[in-house]
Design an enzyme around this catalytic site. Sequence first.
Site, PDB file in Angstrom:
ATOM      1  N   HIS A 111       0.809  -1.217   0.000  1.00  0.00           N
ATOM      2  CA  HIS A 111       0.000   0.000   0.000  1.00  0.00           C
ATOM      3  C   HIS A 111       0.843   1.268   0.000  1.00  0.00           C
ATOM      4  O   HIS A 111       0.306   2.367  -0.092  1.00  0.00           O
ATOM      5  CB  HIS A 111      -0.950  -0.003   1.195  1.00  0.00           C
ATOM      6  CG  HIS A 111      -2.008  -1.061   1.097  1.00  0.00           C
ATOM      7  ND1 HIS A 111      -3.037  -1.183   2.006  1.00  0.00           N
ATOM      8  CD2 HIS A 111      -2.203  -2.050   0.190  1.00  0.00           C
ATOM      9  CE1 HIS A 111      -3.810  -2.204   1.669  1.00  0.00           C
ATOM     10  NE2 HIS A 111      -3.318  -2.742   0.570  1.00  0.00           N
ATOM     11  N   ARG A 127      -7.162   2.458   2.387  1.00  0.00           N
ATOM     12  CA  ARG A 127      -7.386   1.033   2.664  1.00  0.00           C
ATOM     13  C   ARG A 127      -6.980   0.620   4.070  1.00  0.00           C
ATOM     14  O   ARG A 127      -7.041  -0.560   4.424  1.00  0.00           O
ATOM     15  CB  ARG A 127      -6.599   0.197   1.641  1.00  0.00           C
ATOM     16  CG  ARG A 127      -7.001   0.455   0.202  1.00  0.00           C
ATOM     17  CD  ARG A 127      -5.987  -0.096  -0.796  1.00  0.00           C
ATOM     18  NE  ARG A 127      -4.779   0.722  -0.853  1.00  0.00           N
ATOM     19  CZ  ARG A 127      -3.759   0.497  -1.689  1.00  0.00           C
ATOM     20  NH1 ARG A 127      -3.823  -0.529  -2.527  1.00  0.00           N
ATOM     21  NH2 ARG A 127      -2.701   1.291  -1.683  1.00  0.00           N
TER      22      ARG A 127
END
Length: 759
Positions: free
Chosen positions: A232, A363
């Site tokens: 990420h 996220r």
Amino acid sequence: MSSRKQANLLNERISLVCLVFLWISPVVFATNYGADLVKDDNERLFLRDVESHILETERWLHEQAGQDGTDGELFERSRRDPHDLLMQFGFTHMMSDRMANAVRVLKNVSSTYSERTLSELSGPAKRELCSAAGVDYTVSDCPSTSIYRTHNGACNNPLNVNWGKAFTPFVRQLPAAYADALDNPRLAKSGEALPPPRLVCLGTIKDAEKDHDNSADHWTLLSMHFGQFLDHDVDHSALENVNCTCEITPKCLPIMIPSNDSFFTAHCFKFQRSVAVPDEDCNTSPRQQLNQITSFLDLSQVYGNSETQGKSLRDLSKGKGLLLSIDDPNSDVGHELLPNDEEHKDCIIASPQLKCGRTGDARAAEQPGLASLHTVLLRQHNRIAEKLSILNPGWNDEKLYQEARAVCIAMWQHIVYNEYLPPLLGSKNMAKHGLQVHPTSYLFGYDPHVNPSISNVFATAAFRMGHSQIPTTLLKLDRDYAEIEHVKLDETFFNATHLVTSPGHSGMDAFLRGMIVQKLLTIDLLLTAPITKHLFADPEDGQGLDLAALNIQRGRDHSIADYNAWRKYCKLPEAGSFDDLLDVMSEATVSVFRKTYESVNDIDLFPALIGETPERGQLVGATLACLIGEQFHRLKFGDRFWYENGLGEQAFKKAQLLEIRKVTMARVLCDTTNDVPTIQPYVFRVADTGTPPENAIKSFYTYSRENHFPGDAGDMPGFFNGRVSCQGDDNIPELNLEPWTEGYVDVTEDDGLDVPFGG
């Protein structure tokens, strides 16, 4: 003069020349790039006509918005529906929507003027055309100083100021394998459609209802959580923000579910295609995808991917360079928590005071392990910023923030390459790709011709290998490492309640203790039910999504070439038959691929990569080691701000670099948790018990400086990883920030930083 002194003098002269070049080149190259003007009069007249047509097309598209059926309607929320949670996880930035609209405009223009006519335009003309349609990847101006990274990754490279920048296309190492060379998914070698992704999963991937026995010897589940957090930081594709059905459209590519499926009863999984964007030369064909975040290992998941987002995450009220945080409403003492994300509509909240956390990446709340690591890095930044403010009372908020950010990013890079990658790739591949960190020296290997941008194959297939390491349950342990409970993974998705601090459960600390005890699962074709049946399901044991099927379909959406093509790319023999795969796969694995695919040239990359047998001394197979190793090579040698780089005004002082090299993930956890009194020095490896052998090294910091690890068999001979106290134990050294004090006199060459290396 000794040979060592001569070598040092030569390196200093080279450093000086390169340093001057790096100071002046951002301005020179950015200026030249912006001055690349269209000079042909006929081309100029043609561009004016095309730009007029672009404006007409934009008006027409605006009028048609929402009137062309399901494919044109914006995505409407249905709380806690699996497809809705998938869209939450695949958050699409408004910048991505704008670029997607630009592609539609340019395609309309292409149909009017013909692809050939437009393809014959000069580079500057194409860029002007792209800009008129709403896409401009270029950077016209770079900061006058390059001491600190930009938040969006621009201007890292003085020759190619856009490499690695957020909102630029993924790079392709092999050509897109679209069936029509434009945007239709790859076909089988026979010309027929490939088997549906869900059917591929049923034929090749086994579901595990509970954690299976295939654990990776010696390694902890922290590696899986850390890998997701790392992913990420470097890649995030954008999804079309539309309502999809089971009908194939330009924006939707549904995954059809076989009528005799043993679990799912729906007709399909809805599937939004990744947003199509022009490539860096403003070509709209073949279809290309966008990376919404910076490619660099720069903790953008903590600090954000734009200057605006970065500022929104800061606490500017105290003047100490801090990130925003909140106090734990359920604890009178302890470290801070992530600030509440008030816009997160799908979060199960713990209380009105405690919701899913807001970070630099949308996220973060997907599961508690990921949220915990986000919290750890928030605390680490604030801890360092606070200490720097005491050491340097004259520094303002901006200076403290940027210096703390630089330190945290350097620590992050060191941990990734010194702790996470070695067991994953093995010492042989670490050396092959130049990934080993040096114990004492600067790195003089930065190469402005190395593109650090994330490759499409890495983001879409290779680094999804961690999905095979996801367990069925997450272990929670108390401060003495006694079991509290096993939390079912499928009940934790976007659920803030599990991080609540309460008597006997200790919230985040319990999960972190579990991560460094629970064993890591092997990378193979056995995936756990929470992600193959219940992904984002509500209720948690209901029908969710199949992550493996989504991965396969995403690979086809991005037109990733077949497995055999990537074997050839990685210098493995091209397979002429299924039997030729036995060099990297077991007979049982080859058998399931033979039954599922008609040709060896049809195999999708993702299942093949996790189907490879891990080579001795590493957690991945040959092709995965190639693709992952190559990407991390480019992330290291293509990053001017790489923490070991000794050239440029951004370089750390020698004393500072020596301190950064002391940092381990164990020390980070010790410094940022509320109640972890003891810990093993190498937290990616299970703790040793019993009496340490005589003369065993008990400090991972010391061991990693003196040994290339792991050994050929994945072992660490001579190292004892027994738990030690977090407080004051020399086996987990602490970072000394005194070298960051204003006016600090740096160490000399004789203090250990005098041997240059080039990777």
